[in-house]
Design a protein around this motif. Structure first.
Motif, PDB file in Angstrom:
ATOM      1  N   THR A 402     -15.399  -4.041   1.215  1.00  0.00           N
ATOM      2  CA  THR A 402     -14.335  -3.069   0.948  1.00  0.00           C
ATOM      3  C   THR A 402     -12.967  -3.705   1.187  1.00  0.00           C
ATOM      4  OG1 THR A 402     -15.791  -1.263   1.651  1.00  0.00           O
ATOM      5  CG2 THR A 402     -13.446  -0.782   1.522  1.00  0.00           C
ATOM      6  N   CYS A 406      -9.980  -4.373  -1.595  1.00  0.00           N
ATOM      7  CA  CYS A 406      -8.597  -3.889  -1.425  1.00  0.00           C
ATOM      8  C   CYS A 406      -7.580  -5.017  -1.557  1.00  0.00           C
ATOM      9  CB  CYS A 406      -8.444  -3.212  -0.063  1.00  0.00           C
ATOM     10  SG  CYS A 406      -9.306  -1.638   0.070  1.00  0.00           S
ATOM     11  N   LEU A 410      -6.768  -4.539  -5.474  1.00  0.00           N
ATOM     12  CA  LEU A 410      -5.676  -3.567  -5.367  1.00  0.00           C
ATOM     13  C   LEU A 410      -4.392  -4.188  -4.831  1.00  0.00           C
ATOM     14  CD1 LEU A 410      -7.596  -0.436  -4.008  1.00  0.00           C
ATOM     15  CD2 LEU A 410      -7.089  -1.059  -6.374  1.00  0.00           C
ATOM     16  N   MET A 412      -3.485  -5.225  -1.752  1.00  0.00           N
ATOM     17  CA  MET A 412      -2.994  -4.885  -0.406  1.00  0.00           C
ATOM     18  C   MET A 412      -2.960  -6.136   0.476  1.00  0.00           C
ATOM     19  SD  MET A 412      -4.747  -1.239   0.554  1.00  0.00           S
ATOM     20  CE  MET A 412      -5.995  -0.780  -0.620  1.00  0.00           C
ATOM     21  N   VAL A 417      -4.914  -4.383   5.569  1.00  0.00           N
ATOM     22  CA  VAL A 417      -6.269  -3.931   5.193  1.00  0.00           C
ATOM     23  C   VAL A 417      -7.224  -4.021   6.374  1.00  0.00           C
ATOM     24  CG1 VAL A 417      -8.292  -4.535   3.791  1.00  0.00           C
ATOM     25  CG2 VAL A 417      -6.031  -4.395   2.742  1.00  0.00           C
ATOM     26  N   ILE A 421      -8.614  -0.148   6.896  1.00  0.00           N
ATOM     27  CA  ILE A 421      -9.986   0.164   6.474  1.00  0.00           C
ATOM     28  C   ILE A 421     -10.890   0.414   7.675  1.00  0.00           C
ATOM     29  CG2 ILE A 421     -12.050  -0.773   5.359  1.00  0.00           C
ATOM     30  CD1 ILE A 421      -9.945   0.206   3.403  1.00  0.00           C
ATOM     31  N   ILE A 513     -10.576   3.903   0.821  1.00  0.00           N
ATOM     32  CA  ILE A 513      -9.774   2.978   0.008  1.00  0.00           C
ATOM     33  C   ILE A 513      -8.502   3.669  -0.478  1.00  0.00           C
ATOM     34  CG2 ILE A 513      -9.712   1.735  -2.194  1.00  0.00           C
ATOM     35  CD1 ILE A 513     -12.710   1.139  -1.761  1.00  0.00           C
ATOM     36  N   THR A 514      -8.646   4.917  -0.939  1.00  0.00           N
ATOM     37  CA  THR A 514      -7.499   5.653  -1.482  1.00  0.00           C
ATOM     38  C   THR A 514      -6.443   5.896  -0.406  1.00  0.00           C
ATOM     39  OG1 THR A 514      -8.985   6.755  -3.045  1.00  0.00           O
ATOM     40  CG2 THR A 514      -6.799   7.707  -2.746  1.00  0.00           C
ATOM     41  N   SER A 516      -5.914   4.186   2.324  1.00  0.00           N
ATOM     42  CA  SER A 516      -5.281   2.906   2.656  1.00  0.00           C
ATOM     43  C   SER A 516      -4.273   2.497   1.583  1.00  0.00           C
ATOM     44  CB  SER A 516      -6.351   1.823   2.816  1.00  0.00           C
ATOM     45  OG  SER A 516      -7.147   2.065   3.944  1.00  0.00           O
ATOM     46  N   TYR A 517      -4.643   2.692   0.331  1.00  0.00           N
ATOM     47  CA  TYR A 517      -3.757   2.285  -0.769  1.00  0.00           C
ATOM     48  C   TYR A 517      -2.469   3.105  -0.771  1.00  0.00           C
ATOM     49  CZ  TYR A 517      -2.073   1.028  -5.384  1.00  0.00           C
ATOM     50  OH  TYR A 517      -1.291   0.582  -6.416  1.00  0.00           O
TER      51      TYR A 517
END
Length: 530
Positions: A402, A406, A410, A412, A417, A421, A513-514, A516-517
């Motif tokens: 994961t 990220c 994504l 990050m 992260v 996470i 994930i969402t 964190s983003y």
């Protein structure tokens, strides 16, 4: 160097990682577990190197396989130093906090001991958890078949004798043993999680935003789950099992009782009465007290961490009996009802699985609105990744993968992260909360509980608290009791939980994930992807 042992130093660390990947691949360890092994090896090796007087520092790593389980052992000469015991007062560096949080997230996969002037850390790289899930599902199938055969070919009086003396007795014993362990396990785990929080301003700001996003989404999925459970309605077969004629059951769940009863009358009453909300109240109170930076509290933190790991291990041993208990429950269900129960189970499983596509849609919308990423781009990336948590049903095992997703997909920042996470796992159990909410409302209708705004709000708050434990169906008996529902009713859902937990885990990981983003975008912790 050989196939099972390697002398590791800082200078040959990259070569050692290559050796480890090769040896684990030979033992057919999945790729995501290889990533986890590398992450935990790095965290523990450099922790030992920092306190060692040995120059240059070296450690021996070795692989051990037994009964399908693969274990990585790290051993190094030196005075006793446990890298799994965390002293937050020593370091205010966010990287240190990330290191602590990662090890905490994997505490059930780690073991430390000091023997013969050596520090030894064992990393459980691969556990045959899929075997446990498979055994549970076999228990479900065999129970259904045996129940049908008993109902067709055994005299009714013999069925009653078997049910009363064997089936009911085994279920009662399991429930007693389960409740003996679940409440202390949740108590010590919640204290451990809260006491690990740091006082760093940076961490408090980031952590506060993560918690806020996560709790808002968690609340949303609990409400949606309750609505779906309301639409599914009654499971009439369970009324036959509990010999109820449709009369209204009395619930003690209300806003006033929730407020008043959450404070225990004595320090032992939450454990004696298995009162989950009182247990959580005590855990939050003690956790906040232990989170204060003080050297005098180190012994207490160490004791709580030990008890958390110990109770989790005990629950793991008890869980090995679940396939047998599932089989017993299904036999009783088939004797007292008929094959139509499968339709109710099928409906529940299908509706529980809808949480995952709903999560993908909601997450893509949030990312588009607040994260400035195309929803189709986000869906394209995450839909390929969630196959992993779906297939493993374990968000902890997936955590290194994961983090990698990220960072690489994504954009990050790595340090962000590593913190977000690992911390977010505890607050993003939306998948579990979703199907637990569905079951709760189905049971409300099945047992004829009077619905009121007072009751529904109290149920929502209780489920929100329970969701933070991340335990799932096993934590529901006390909630059922407060709702006026026989706590034994959970026995008829344990067998199908693995089927609901697969999309549920993917759902929870998506939410983590969402969250964190979204926070990374606010904190400008996003890199430009090429």
């Amino acid at each position: 160097m050989n196939d099972t042992m390697y002398i590791l130093t800082e200078s040959n660390y990259s070569d050692a990682i290559g050796w480890l990947e090769e040896q684990l691949a030979k033992r057919k360890v999945p790729h995501h577990e290889i990533i986890m092994a590398e992450l935990l090896l790095e965290e523990n090796f450099y922790s030992l190197a920092e306190v060692s007087d040995q120059q240059p520092f070296e450690a021996t790593i070795s692989l051990h396989k037994r009964f399908g389980n693969v274990k990585l052992r790290i051993s190094a000469q030196g005075k006793e130093f446990n890298p799994l015991f965390f002293d937050e007062t020593e370091d205010d560096d966010p990287d240190h906090f990330s290191h602590v949080d990662i090890l905490r997230s994997y505490h059930q996969y780690l073991r430390y001991f000091h023997r013969g002037n050596k520090n030894i850390i064992e990393i459980y790289v691969h556990k045959s958890e899929t075997k446990e899930i498979r055994n549970t599902l076999w228990g479900l199938v065999f129970g259904l078949l045996l129940g049908v055969l008993l109902k067709q070919f055994v005299d009714v009086e013999v069925q009653k004798w078997i049910n009363y003396n064997v089936l009911d007795s085994l279920q009662l014993i399991f429930m007693k043993v389960l409740m003996l362990v679940v409440t202390p396990m949740i108590f010590f785990s919640v204290i451990t999680g809260i006491s690990s929080m740091s006082d760093i301003t940076y961490i408090k700001r980031i952590g506060g935003k993560l918690v806020a996003y996560s709790l808002l989404k968690l609340s949303f999925y609990i409400v949606v789950g309750m609505l779906i459970g309301h639409l599914i309605g009654v499971m009439p077969q369970l009324l036959k099992v509990f010999k109820l004629g449709g009369e209204t059951m009395q619930s003690t769940l209300s806003i006033r009782n929730l407020i008043v009863d959450i404070v225990p009358g004595s320090i032992m009453s939450p454990f004696v009465e298995n009162h989950m909300l009182q247990t959580l109240f005590l855990a939050f109170l003690f956790g906040i007290m232990l989170s204060r930076p003080s050297e005098h509290l180190d012994w207490a933190k160490k004791g709580v961490e030990f008890m958390s790991s110990f109770t989790i291990d005990v629950l793991g041993v008890i869980s090995k009996c679940i396939p047998l208990v599932v089989m017993v429950s299904m036999i009783e269900l088939m004797i007292k009802t008929d094959i139509s129960i499968l339709l109710s189970y099928g409906k529940l499983i299908i509706f529980a699985a809808l949480g995952l596509p709903l999560s993908l849609l909601v997450s893509s919308a949030l990312v588009a609105l607040f994260g400035h990423m195309s929803p189709t781009d986000f869906l394209s990336k995450i839909s390929r990744f969630i196959v992993l948590p779906f297939s493993t049903s374990n968000s902890s095992v997936c955590m290194p993968a994961t983090m990698k997703f990220c960072i690489e997909k994504l954009g990050m920042e790595k340090n962000f992260v590593r913190f977000s996470i690992s911390m977010g796992m505890q607050f993003n159990m939306a998948g579990t909360a979703f199907y637990v909410a569905i079951i709760s409302m189905m049971m409300v209708h099945t047992f004829g509980i009077n619905l009121s705004l007072d009751f529904l709000f109290s149920l929502f708050v209780a489920e929100l608290f329970l969701a933070l434990t991340g335990v799932g169906i096993i934590a529901m008996p006390t909630l059922f009791g407060a709702m006026g529902i026989p706590s034994e009713a959970i026995m008829f859902f344990i067998g199908i939980e693995p089927l609901m937990d697969m999309p549920g885990t993917a759902h929870s990981v998506t939410e983590n994930i969402t969250s964190s983003y979204l926070v990374a975008c606010q904190e400008k912790r996003i890199r430009n992807l090429k």
